[in-house]
Design a protein around this motif. Sequence first.
Motif, PDB file in Angstrom:
ATOM      1  N   LEU A   1     -27.633 -16.349 -19.913  1.00 40.20           N
ATOM      2  CA  LEU A   1     -27.960 -16.573 -18.504  1.00 40.20           C
ATOM      3  C   LEU A   1     -29.295 -17.286 -18.325  1.00 40.20           C
ATOM      4  O   LEU A   1     -29.662 -17.617 -17.199  1.00 40.20           O
ATOM      5  N   MET A   2     -30.008 -17.510 -19.433  1.00 41.94           N
ATOM      6  CA  MET A   2     -31.362 -18.079 -19.401  1.00 41.94           C
ATOM      7  C   MET A   2     -32.246 -17.240 -18.488  1.00 41.94           C
ATOM      8  O   MET A   2     -32.856 -17.725 -17.535  1.00 41.94           O
ATOM      9  N   PHE A   3     -32.296 -15.945 -18.818  1.00 43.76           N
ATOM     10  CA  PHE A   3     -33.084 -14.980 -18.066  1.00 43.76           C
ATOM     11  C   PHE A   3     -34.137 -14.406 -18.997  1.00 43.76           C
ATOM     12  O   PHE A   3     -33.832 -13.907 -20.079  1.00 43.76           O
ATOM     13  N   ASP A   4     -35.396 -14.484 -18.601  1.00 41.24           N
ATOM     14  CA  ASP A   4     -36.520 -13.987 -19.386  1.00 41.24           C
ATOM     15  C   ASP A   4     -36.653 -12.485 -19.149  1.00 41.24           C
ATOM     16  O   ASP A   4     -37.094 -12.053 -18.080  1.00 41.24           O
ATOM     17  N   LEU A   5     -36.269 -11.687 -20.145  1.00 49.50           N
ATOM     18  CA  LEU A   5     -36.292 -10.241 -19.985  1.00 49.50           C
ATOM     19  C   LEU A   5     -37.706  -9.710 -19.803  1.00 49.50           C
ATOM     20  O   LEU A   5     -37.935  -8.785 -19.016  1.00 49.50           O
ATOM     21  N   GLU A   6     -38.666 -10.297 -20.509  1.00 46.63           N
ATOM     22  CA  GLU A   6     -40.045  -9.819 -20.422  1.00 46.63           C
ATOM     23  C   GLU A   6     -40.643 -10.106 -19.044  1.00 46.63           C
ATOM     24  O   GLU A   6     -41.281  -9.242 -18.439  1.00 46.63           O
ATOM     25  N   ALA A   7     -40.401 -11.315 -18.557  1.00 43.20           N
ATOM     26  CA  ALA A   7     -40.934 -11.688 -17.236  1.00 43.20           C
ATOM     27  C   ALA A   7     -40.066 -11.174 -16.103  1.00 43.20           C
ATOM     28  O   ALA A   7     -40.510 -11.093 -14.953  1.00 43.20           O
ATOM     29  N   GLY A   8     -38.820 -10.832 -16.422  1.00 47.95           N
ATOM     30  CA  GLY A   8     -37.905 -10.362 -15.386  1.00 47.95           C
ATOM     31  C   GLY A   8     -37.506 -11.457 -14.419  1.00 47.95           C
ATOM     32  O   GLY A   8     -37.343 -11.216 -13.217  1.00 47.95           O
ATOM     33  N   SER A   9     -37.310 -12.681 -14.950  1.00 49.21           N
ATOM     34  CA  SER A   9     -36.991 -13.798 -14.058  1.00 49.21           C
ATOM     35  C   SER A   9     -36.138 -14.834 -14.768  1.00 49.21           C
ATOM     36  O   SER A   9     -36.162 -14.950 -15.999  1.00 49.21           O
ATOM     37  N   PHE A  10     -35.392 -15.604 -13.963  1.00 45.87           N
ATOM     38  CA  PHE A  10     -34.616 -16.705 -14.506  1.00 45.87           C
ATOM     39  C   PHE A  10     -35.543 -17.830 -14.961  1.00 45.87           C
ATOM     40  O   PHE A  10     -36.598 -18.067 -14.356  1.00 45.87           O
ATOM     41  N   LEU A  11     -35.136 -18.530 -16.004  1.00 51.89           N
ATOM     42  CA  LEU A  11     -35.823 -19.746 -16.400  1.00 51.89           C
ATOM     43  C   LEU A  11     -35.355 -20.876 -15.486  1.00 51.89           C
ATOM     44  O   LEU A  11     -34.218 -20.861 -14.999  1.00 51.89           O
ATOM     45  N   PRO A  12     -36.214 -21.864 -15.216  1.00 43.94           N
ATOM     46  CA  PRO A  12     -35.857 -22.915 -14.250  1.00 43.94           C
ATOM     47  C   PRO A  12     -34.557 -23.647 -14.550  1.00 43.94           C
ATOM     48  O   PRO A  12     -33.876 -24.088 -13.637  1.00 43.94           O
ATOM     49  N   GLY A  13     -34.187 -23.770 -15.821  1.00 44.24           N
ATOM     50  CA  GLY A  13     -32.974 -24.506 -16.160  1.00 44.24           C
ATOM     51  C   GLY A  13     -31.725 -23.662 -16.229  1.00 44.24           C
ATOM     52  O   GLY A  13     -30.662 -24.145 -16.669  1.00 44.24           O
ATOM     53  N   SER A  14     -31.786 -22.423 -15.789  1.00 39.49           N
ATOM     54  CA  SER A  14     -30.623 -21.534 -15.884  1.00 39.49           C
ATOM     55  C   SER A  14     -29.426 -22.082 -15.113  1.00 39.49           C
ATOM     56  O   SER A  14     -29.551 -22.464 -13.947  1.00 39.49           O
ATOM     57  N   PRO A  15     -28.254 -22.113 -15.751  1.00 36.80           N
ATOM     58  CA  PRO A  15     -27.047 -22.575 -15.052  1.00 36.80           C
ATOM     59  C   PRO A  15     -26.602 -21.614 -13.952  1.00 36.80           C
ATOM     60  O   PRO A  15     -25.761 -21.969 -13.123  1.00 36.80           O
ATOM     61  N   VAL A  16     -27.166 -20.426 -13.918  1.00 41.12           N
ATOM     62  CA  VAL A  16     -26.807 -19.451 -12.891  1.00 41.12           C
ATOM     63  C   VAL A  16     -27.324 -19.890 -11.528  1.00 41.12           C
ATOM     64  O   VAL A  16     -26.719 -19.592 -10.491  1.00 41.12           O
ATOM     65  N   ILE A  17     -28.429 -20.625 -11.510  1.00 35.88           N
ATOM     66  CA  ILE A  17     -29.116 -20.946 -10.256  1.00 35.88           C
ATOM     67  C   ILE A  17     -28.199 -21.645  -9.264  1.00 35.88           C
ATOM     68  O   ILE A  17     -28.197 -21.313  -8.075  1.00 35.88           O
ATOM     69  N   ALA A  18     -27.435 -22.599  -9.737  1.00 34.57           N
ATOM     70  CA  ALA A  18     -26.533 -23.333  -8.830  1.00 34.57           C
ATOM     71  C   ALA A  18     -25.071 -23.120  -9.185  1.00 34.57           C
ATOM     72  O   ALA A  18     -24.196 -23.764  -8.618  1.00 34.57           O
ATOM     73  N   GLY A  19     -24.791 -22.200 -10.117  1.00 31.42           N
ATOM     74  CA  GLY A  19     -23.431 -22.013 -10.584  1.00 31.42           C
ATOM     75  C   GLY A  19     -22.605 -21.090  -9.714  1.00 31.42           C
ATOM     76  O   GLY A  19     -23.116 -20.397  -8.834  1.00 31.42           O
ATOM     77  N   THR A  20     -21.315 -21.080  -9.976  1.00 27.94           N
ATOM     78  CA  THR A  20     -20.403 -20.172  -9.284  1.00 27.94           C
ATOM     79  C   THR A  20     -20.302 -18.869 -10.063  1.00 27.94           C
ATOM     80  O   THR A  20     -20.690 -18.775 -11.235  1.00 27.94           O
ATOM     81  N   ASN A  21     -19.760 -17.839  -9.417  1.00 28.49           N
ATOM     82  CA  ASN A  21     -19.571 -16.564 -10.110  1.00 28.49           C
ATOM     83  C   ASN A  21     -18.610 -16.719 -11.285  1.00 28.49           C
ATOM     84  O   ASN A  21     -18.761 -16.051 -12.308  1.00 28.49           O
ATOM     85  N   ARG A  22     -17.639 -17.600 -11.133  1.00 23.21           N
ATOM     86  CA  ARG A  22     -16.701 -17.849 -12.227  1.00 23.21           C
ATOM     87  C   ARG A  22     -17.429 -18.456 -13.426  1.00 23.21           C
ATOM     88  O   ARG A  22     -17.205 -18.068 -14.580  1.00 23.21           O
ATOM     89  N   GLU A  23     -18.313 -19.404 -13.146  1.00 20.49           N
ATOM     90  CA  GLU A  23     -19.072 -20.038 -14.230  1.00 20.49           C
ATOM     91  C   GLU A  23     -19.986 -19.033 -14.929  1.00 20.49           C
ATOM     92  O   GLU A  23     -20.148 -19.078 -16.152  1.00 20.49           O
ATOM     93  N   VAL A  24     -20.568 -18.122 -14.163  1.00 20.16           N
ATOM     94  CA  VAL A  24     -21.407 -17.084 -14.766  1.00 20.16           C
ATOM     95  C   VAL A  24     -20.551 -16.178 -15.657  1.00 20.16           C
ATOM     96  O   VAL A  24     -20.955 -15.827 -16.775  1.00 20.16           O
ATOM     97  N   ALA A  25     -19.371 -15.811 -15.188  1.00 16.52           N
ATOM     98  CA  ALA A  25     -18.469 -14.978 -15.994  1.00 16.52           C
ATOM     99  C   ALA A  25     -18.106 -15.676 -17.296  1.00 16.52           C
ATOM    100  O   ALA A  25     -18.055 -15.045 -18.360  1.00 16.52           O
ATOM    101  N   GLU A  26     -17.861 -16.978 -17.221  1.00 14.13           N
ATOM    102  CA  GLU A  26     -17.509 -17.735 -18.426  1.00 14.13           C
ATOM    103  C   GLU A  26     -18.674 -17.819 -19.398  1.00 14.13           C
ATOM    104  O   GLU A  26     -18.479 -17.849 -20.617  1.00 14.13           O
TER     105      GLU A  26
END
Length: 235
Positions: free
Chosen positions: A50-75
């Motif tokens: 998910l490109m999520f920084d566990l230590e910082a507790g935040s998404f990285l700027p290039g995460s595909p989740v930011i503009a993705g669909t729920n289906r894309e996240v599931a995939e």
Amino acid sequence: MTLAAIEAVLFDKDGTLFDFAETWNAFAARLILRLADGDDLRRHGLARALMFDLEAGSFLPGSPVIAGTNREVAELIAPILPERGIEELESLIIAEAADAPLSEAVALVPYLAGLAARGLSLGVMTNDSESVARAHLRAAGIEGMFDFVAGADSGHGAKPSPRPLLAFATATGHAPDRVIMVGDSLHDLAAGRAAGMWTAGVLTGMADADTLAPMADVVLPDIGHLPDWLSGRGT
């Protein structure tokens, strides 16, 4: 055509109406914890996918989740959870997302009332699911303030396709060049450009001004600056 010709405003949801980091970082941390079920290797694998920084507790700027669909996240996470099907994961993500802690980019009820008072048609098009979008808008007390609400699963496709944006124009009876698409990602702005609409980028998502500027007629700190810009008083 001048700004005065704009008759309708189509908003993205996450990162636009609602601050992205304040709303979705907590959701992602909770989702990863639930899906990992105590397995640290899975927790780190899910975070990488998910490109999520566990230590910082935040998404990285290039995460595909930011503009993705729920289906894309599931995939994205399905290979880490082979015992769960993509359909099951998508349903779980939708259920979790509906309860995400919302942080309004501005006080939305008076803001939207002000736009409506100017005679503007208002809509929301998000790559989230429509059911989640409506749950969020309802929780904020603004669902009824929009003439059109669509998600990636509403039958018009997902951004960056222009199809859902053109569906808004058709539904509200406005020519595309009299509509402005407002969003926090290049997906939003690319869709707006492809639809022949005006485009406004906002900085309440994960993208910076330099990233958004090439596809935007204007980049604003948040949606609260839009009325002045439409009146010719903004930057």
